[in-house]
Enzyme design. Structure first.
Site, short mmCIF file in Angstrom:
data_model
loop_
_atom_site.label_atom_id
_atom_site.label_comp_id
_atom_site.label_asym_id
_atom_site.label_seq_id
_atom_site.Cartn_x
_atom_site.Cartn_y
_atom_site.Cartn_z
N HIS A 59 0.86 -1.18 0.00
CA HIS A 59 0.00 0.00 0.00
C HIS A 59 0.90 1.24 0.00
O HIS A 59 1.56 1.52 0.99
CB HIS A 59 -0.93 0.00 1.22
CG HIS A 59 -1.89 -1.15 1.22
ND1 HIS A 59 -3.07 -1.13 0.50
CD2 HIS A 59 -1.84 -2.38 1.81
CE1 HIS A 59 -3.71 -2.29 0.66
NE2 HIS A 59 -2.98 -3.06 1.45
N ASN A 91 -6.48 0.63 -3.22
CA ASN A 91 -7.39 1.35 -2.29
C ASN A 91 -6.85 2.73 -1.92
O ASN A 91 -6.67 3.06 -0.75
CB ASN A 91 -7.68 0.50 -1.05
CG ASN A 91 -6.45 0.19 -0.23
OD1 ASN A 91 -5.32 0.27 -0.73
ND2 ASN A 91 -6.65 -0.14 1.04
N ASP A 151 -8.52 -5.22 -2.54
CA ASP A 151 -7.91 -5.46 -1.23
C ASP A 151 -8.26 -4.37 -0.21
O ASP A 151 -8.26 -3.19 -0.51
CB ASP A 151 -6.39 -5.57 -1.32
CG ASP A 151 -5.81 -5.88 0.04
OD1 ASP A 151 -6.13 -6.93 0.58
OD2 ASP A 151 -5.08 -5.03 0.59
N HIS A 231 -2.79 -12.60 1.58
CA HIS A 231 -2.52 -12.78 3.01
C HIS A 231 -3.31 -13.91 3.69
O HIS A 231 -4.10 -13.67 4.62
CB HIS A 231 -2.72 -11.48 3.78
CG HIS A 231 -3.90 -10.64 3.40
ND1 HIS A 231 -5.17 -11.14 3.31
CD2 HIS A 231 -4.00 -9.33 3.08
CE1 HIS A 231 -6.00 -10.16 2.97
NE2 HIS A 231 -5.30 -9.06 2.81
N ASP A 304 2.02 -6.83 2.50
CA ASP A 304 0.84 -6.07 2.93
C ASP A 304 1.29 -4.83 3.72
O ASP A 304 0.66 -4.45 4.71
CB ASP A 304 -0.13 -6.93 3.75
CG ASP A 304 -1.50 -6.26 3.89
OD1 ASP A 304 -1.75 -5.22 3.27
OD2 ASP A 304 -2.34 -6.79 4.65
ZN ZN Z 1 -6.07 -7.22 2.44
#
Ligand code: ZN
Length: 429
Positions: A59, A91, A151, A231, A304
């Site tokens: 991210h 996201n 996600d 994940h 992640d």
């Molecule tokens: Zn996720």
């Protein structure tokens, strides 16, 4: 132009010491006693040389949450952690659900210069799970998106999931599912089990993850498409993926470093740094995940990496944001949990942290063997190093690491992106 670099005495994939000559962005020679007048010499006795790491799940927060991370700070963190390519999750604000937004992220990655950024496209418009996003336009864009994911949210509508799986076949794409049955996890704060019962926190049952994975491997088989499970965190999820692979279905899965090490016992501290989605599970889950990564049931490690500003974590447990930074500690956690335990050798680490994620993301030029003629995307690490994690030294804009104060092995000495050092002597260039 990239310079000429001679790495002396590195153990390629943990093998015997060799010299590696890099020139023009490519590995040009491997051998012993190499000479290269004028080259920058990197003394690497005792160090391990691996292909540059590839993250399927990062991210980067830009656009929209530049207070927690930007493409520049996130790729600096990636390079510091030994990565030469990251997949940037969708996201953001706005969501990466159009060709315009994925191209913006892709271009910012090019400008950063620290590692390649491959945008992930959203599966549905606004991550709302109702209407398919412009998957084809994102695939055809300059960013050439191949991985699609909502996600942070689960694509819980089976018909939408089926359509997405059918659609991505046209361009050899993959749908990466965040497996979380929404109704079973309403208000969930941590893993459902003994500890949640004792603490009186709303539990997040393993079945909420496993039921979605079971449905999606069946759907992928039904439409003859590829699905990737983000994940994976429970022993039951491992069993489902193992079964799907035994059928010959095109199913892949990732595990995060934190799910290989940490358990829900840590939640007893009520320290929100341990709050993450999916939640930390039990010791039995951790051991099943390690075994599955070793035997290849789980294909790869994905960080992640989820940066959050201090104020989103410095609050009571229930109000805190979910997620942990991970790029700068991933390799050390994998060494600690997989290599130093004898479960995986360094060739295995190269496979699970570079070759496999590059293959799943269809990322050319990464995850390649360390061999003559290959792109010089490399990481050099010192496995004998022992140090205490100090987030003050992170390149990431955020500090929400669960490892602060913990001793972890290994240190990235140098990272090379197409022959250019992005990290040298353990420092960003
Ligand atoms: Zn996720």
């Amino acid at each position: 132009m990239s310079e000429t670099i001679l790495i002396r005495g590195a153990r390629i994939l943990g093998g015997a010491a060799q010299d590696v000559l890099i020139s023009g962005g490519t590995v040009t020679e491997i051998g012993t006693g190499l000479e290269a007048p004028g080259a920058t010499v990197v003394e690497a006795a005792g160090h391990i040389l691996l292909p540059g790491l590839v993250d399927l799940h990062t991210h980067l927060r830009e656009p929209g949450r530049e207070d927690s991370e930007t493409v520049l700070t996130g790729t600096r963190a990636a390079a510091a952690g030994g990565y030469t390519a990251v997949h940037a999750m969708a996201n953001t604000f706005p969501v990466a659900d159009t060709a315009g937004v994925v191209e913006q992220v892709w271009r910012l990655g090019k400008e950063s210069g620290y590692c390649d950024v491959q945008p992930v496209g959203a599966v549905t418009v606004g991550l709302e799970g109702k209407q398919l996003a412009e998957l084809g336009a994102m695939a055809d864009s300059a960013a050439q998106v191949r991985v699609f994911s909502d996600d942070g949210k689960c694509v819980d509508d089976a018909v939408i999931m089926r359509r997405a799986l059918e659609y991505v076949k046209a361009f050899d794409g993959v749908v990466a599912q965040h497996a979380q049955e929404p109704r079973l996890t309403e208000g969930a704060q941590m893993n459902e089990g003994t500890v949640s019962g004792e603490l009186g926190l709303t539990g997040w049952p393993a079945v909420a993850e496993e039921s979605v994975i079971a449905r999606d491997v069946l759907l992928a088989a039904h439409v003859g498409s590829r699905v990737h499970i983000c994940h994976l965190s429970t022993a039951g999820s491992v069993e489902i993926v193992r079964w799907a692979k035994s059928k010959g279905w095109d199913v892949t899965a990732e595990v995060t470093p934190h799910h290989l090490l940490l358990t829900d016992e840590l939640v007893r501290s009520y320290n929100p740094v341990y709050k993450v989605n999916p939640p930390l599970r039990t010791e039995a889950d951790v051991m099943a995940l390690r075994e599955a990564l070793a035997d290849g049931t789980i294909d790869c490690v994905a960080t992640d990496h989820a940066p959050h500003p201090h104020e989103d974590k410095d609050c009571e447990w229930a109000a805190a944001a979910m997620g942990m930074v991970g790029l700068e500690t991933a390799l050390s956690v994998v060494q600690h949990t997989m290599v130093d335990t004898g479960l995986l050798d360094w060739a295995g680490v190269a496979d699970r942290m570079s070759a496999r994620p590059a293959a799943i993301g269809r990322l050319a030029g990464h995850g390649r063997p360390v061999a003559t003629g290959e792109p010089a995307n490399l990481v050099l690490l010192d496995p004998a190093y022992r140090g205490v994690v100090n987030p003050a030294g992170f390149a990431s804009r955020s500090r929400n690491t669960p490892y602060e104060g913990r001793e972890l092995p290994g240190r990235v000495v140098a990272t090379f992106l197409r022959g250019r050092a992005t990290v040298m002597d353990g420092k960003l260039t």
